[in-house]
Design a protein around this motif. Sequence first.
Motif, mmCIF file in Angstrom:
data_model
loop_
_atom_site.group_PDB
_atom_site.id
_atom_site.type_symbol
_atom_site.label_atom_id
_atom_site.label_comp_id
_atom_site.label_asym_id
_atom_site.label_seq_id
_atom_site.Cartn_x
_atom_site.Cartn_y
_atom_site.Cartn_z
ATOM 1 N N GLY A 127 0.688 -0.994 -0.192
ATOM 2 C CA GLY A 127 -0.052 -0.122 -0.107
ATOM 3 C C GLY A 127 0.910 1.064 0.016
ATOM 4 N N TYR A 128 1.904 1.212 0.652
ATOM 5 C CA TYR A 128 2.674 2.768 0.716
ATOM 6 C C TYR A 128 3.584 2.849 -0.220
ATOM 7 C CZ TYR A 128 5.384 6.407 2.617
ATOM 8 O OH TYR A 128 5.719 7.581 2.769
ATOM 9 N N VAL A 129 4.273 1.789 -0.978
ATOM 10 C CA VAL A 129 5.129 2.034 -2.058
ATOM 11 C C VAL A 129 4.173 2.072 -3.245
ATOM 12 C CG1 VAL A 129 6.599 0.909 -3.605
ATOM 13 C CG2 VAL A 129 6.779 0.492 -1.012
ATOM 14 N N GLY A 130 3.175 1.408 -3.320
ATOM 15 C CA GLY A 130 2.044 1.630 -4.360
ATOM 16 C C GLY A 130 2.585 1.362 -5.785
ATOM 17 N N GLY A 131 1.884 1.997 -6.896
ATOM 18 C CA GLY A 131 2.510 1.673 -8.257
ATOM 19 C C GLY A 131 2.575 -0.019 -8.647
ATOM 20 N N ARG A 132 3.645 -0.031 -9.221
ATOM 21 C CA ARG A 132 3.820 -1.471 -9.866
ATOM 22 C C ARG A 132 4.147 -2.429 -8.800
ATOM 23 N NH1 ARG A 132 7.979 -1.056 -14.228
ATOM 24 N NH2 ARG A 132 6.190 -0.010 -15.403
ATOM 25 N N THR A 133 4.953 -1.863 -7.626
ATOM 26 C CA THR A 133 5.201 -3.049 -6.697
ATOM 27 C C THR A 133 3.839 -3.395 -5.954
ATOM 28 O OG1 THR A 133 7.007 -1.483 -6.394
ATOM 29 C CG2 THR A 133 6.390 -2.983 -4.557
ATOM 30 N N ASP A 134 3.142 -2.544 -5.845
ATOM 31 C CA ASP A 134 1.770 -2.920 -5.206
ATOM 32 C C ASP A 134 0.848 -3.793 -6.210
ATOM 33 O OD1 ASP A 134 -0.650 -2.565 -3.843
ATOM 34 O OD2 ASP A 134 -1.339 -0.950 -4.877
ATOM 35 N N ASN A 135 0.960 -3.234 -7.561
ATOM 36 C CA ASN A 135 0.161 -4.271 -8.497
ATOM 37 C C ASN A 135 0.746 -5.872 -8.257
ATOM 38 O OD1 ASN A 135 -1.815 -3.901 -10.206
ATOM 39 N ND2 ASN A 135 -0.857 -2.185 -11.093
ATOM 40 N N ILE A 136 1.964 -5.969 -8.338
ATOM 41 C CA ILE A 136 2.638 -7.282 -8.524
ATOM 42 C C ILE A 136 2.214 -8.005 -6.997
ATOM 43 C CG2 ILE A 136 4.990 -8.501 -8.334
ATOM 44 C CD1 ILE A 136 5.845 -6.332 -10.502
ATOM 45 N N MET A 137 2.584 -7.326 -6.035
ATOM 46 C CA MET A 137 2.325 -8.050 -4.768
ATOM 47 C C MET A 137 0.687 -8.364 -4.581
ATOM 48 S SD MET A 137 4.534 -5.688 -2.288
ATOM 49 C CE MET A 137 4.444 -6.601 -0.768
ATOM 50 N N MET A 138 -0.201 -7.451 -4.949
ATOM 51 C CA MET A 138 -1.576 -7.917 -4.911
ATOM 52 C C MET A 138 -2.062 -8.831 -5.854
ATOM 53 S SD MET A 138 -1.563 -6.402 -2.027
ATOM 54 C CE MET A 138 -3.238 -7.065 -1.389
ATOM 55 N N ARG A 139 -1.576 -8.862 -7.144
ATOM 56 C CA ARG A 139 -1.800 -9.796 -7.816
ATOM 57 C C ARG A 139 -1.646 -11.106 -7.524
ATOM 58 N NH1 ARG A 139 -3.998 -5.852 -10.282
ATOM 59 N NH2 ARG A 139 -5.248 -6.384 -8.544
ATOM 60 N N THR A 140 -0.269 -11.253 -6.750
ATOM 61 C CA THR A 140 0.257 -12.526 -6.164
ATOM 62 C C THR A 140 -0.745 -13.015 -5.293
ATOM 63 O OG1 THR A 140 2.516 -11.641 -6.390
ATOM 64 C CG2 THR A 140 2.243 -13.627 -5.015
ATOM 65 N N VAL A 141 -1.173 -12.069 -4.336
ATOM 66 C CA VAL A 141 -2.204 -12.455 -3.263
ATOM 67 C C VAL A 141 -3.281 -13.070 -3.869
ATOM 68 C CG1 VAL A 141 -3.978 -11.791 -1.457
ATOM 69 C CG2 VAL A 141 -1.418 -11.003 -1.561
#
Lengths: 304, 334
Positions: A127-141
Amino acid sequence: MISSRLQPESLPEPEPGRSLWQDARRRIRQNPVAMTSFLALVLIGAFAVLGPLLSDWSSEDINWNVLGNVETAGRPALGSGHYFGTDQLGRDLFVRTAHGVRVSLMVGIIGALIAIVVGTLYGTIAGYVGGRTDNIMMRTVDVIMSIPYMFVLIILLVIFGQSMILLFVGIGLVSWLDMARIVRGQTLSIKNREFVESAVVIGVPPALIILRHILPNLVGVVIVYATLLIPNMIIFESFISFLGLGIQEPNTSLGVLISEGASQMQYGVLWQLGFPLFFFIVIQFGFFFLGDGIRDALDPKDRH
Amino acid sequence: MTALLEVDNVTVEFSLRGGPVPGSPSRDRFAALEGVSLELAERETLGIVGESGSGKTTLVRAIVGMVPIQKGRIVWKGSDLSGTDPDSRRRIRKDMSMIFQNPLASLNPRMTIGQIIAEPCQVHEPHASRAEIRRRVAETMERVGLAPALVNRYPHEFSGGQCQRVGIARALIGRPKLIICDEPVAALDVSIRAQIVNLLKQLQDEFGISLIMISHDLSVIRHVSHRIMVMYLGHVMEMLPSGHLLQNSCHPYTRALIESVPIPDPSIQKAREMRTIKGELPSMRNPPSGCRFTTRCPIARDRCGDSRPALLEAGPGHWLACPYCDPPPGLKTG
Ligand SMILES: Nc1ncnc2c1ncn2[C@@H]1O[C@H](COP(=O)(O)OP(=O)(O)OP(=O)(O)O)[C@@H](O)[C@H]1O
Ligand code: SF4
Ligand SMILES: [Mg+2]
């Protein structure tokens, strides 16, 4: 420049403040349902830990006098020392129930702890970093969530044999996912609040912003969700144990006891189902109402 | 006077889907700020007025480095901020601070007043001792009109005006050169506004700080500012010394702003929200070409839509982006 006429010694005694935590604690003390639940859970915890000391039996001892005649000799009675009766093998159910409660609570609490540590860390960073990192992390979930984990876990348990470790691995794998989602959502909304913005303007480093400004404002949600997660994890374990794949002899859990009791129902030994089920239900409702009470206490605006 | 801050032809673009996205194709972007320039001297107060959505907040966020700029430069005491390394940028951050519109929301509800005010010190002066920080927090609190005994209180125990004093103390404790106030009184009770505005003015005199003051409220702006900048849809329309605002301002948008608020009797100090000018405010995402005020300007002509009027010097310290407006009634000839 600011004059330095004020010396630390001359400072007046600071008035004590009233933190939001103190407010919440006061409110929850005034909530009878939450306090009753809390008391019930404390008593159950004490029973799980101290109960075996009150009995002459251990959870593995077999009372040979009872064996074969459980319906009458194994009845719950104060005189026989079997306060909750015995199970079908003549083992003392009072001690075994205490043991089962202990294991079930442990499963629930470990699951919740994994969720708190992994889920909170994962969710705040995404949530804090956002952007692409957020996208990848949440898609993984999302991907992990879409796996029918119960099915996978059952296959693993069948292949590698039943083991407590595998069960905990399974619980650990699933418990943090929802927490990560919830925490990420909260982080996103806290991140846009003005006090975080002002910390950014001041130049507070990102790690400190997460630690000092984001996490403390998340703790409430995390505690509430973790409280509600414990009974979920207990059900999860019970279900697996009910299928005969979870905790194995001589260990036991509420799920195992309920499963055994249910299979003996037609022989007139209903107490074998009744006692474990009673504790199971009280634990479920206890955590549910406690979690609800904590939520109300932390966010009084939500209360109607 | 040397320029403390120089904003040179700055453009800030946002993606239409929200958020600053530097790499997105130009059709997906809109300029919230286009070719904006200003200079700020030491000890000077610049007031910025304009309707909602005119880019005031975006401008100050660009200055403090919270939104990336697409074009132009921001120069702080002669050094280009976009070119400086993170270390010196942090040192510059120490010299700038900001006060926000919503006083309670800008304070972390889990921290005590003392912790909140001390934060800039801790970040920028890691070697300061605890006792030293505690002493400075107490001094600063006293200076902004908060009893130092309140250090251990929490923001929710305070009123809006007190919270804004905490915000001011936090902005002041690092002894900045510039404090940016984004609508510092808009969320406060009318009765408290004057106190806060006067406090800011006093602090500026006492510590020699420069201020950038954003407000919807023309009377507040006139009261505190040395110069006033009028913005509309991301462009600067007019900039002039605040004493000349009523007499000498000439841009049709500025005049409309002034006419929409009868300047209240200063003894009453009653601040009223600025009423909007006739006509729809065009969307920032699809602004009119040429002069951005064409769609609502009472004296607009055909040529106004052709090209953007340059910001030209119309008098001493008076910059104007309209070639057609009548000379202001009070403008001296010659
Ligand atoms: N992070 C962002 N992403 C996308 N668009 C934005 C962002 N921040 C601001 N905008 C847009 O830029 C325009 C200018 O907004 P800004 O907040 O600077 O106006 P303002 O003059 O401060 O208005 P107000 O008086 O309401 O505070 C608005 O149209 C707004 O929607
Ligand atoms: S340039 Fe034209 S449209 Fe713009 S303010 Fe002047 S007269 Fe009005
Ligand atoms: Mg704004």
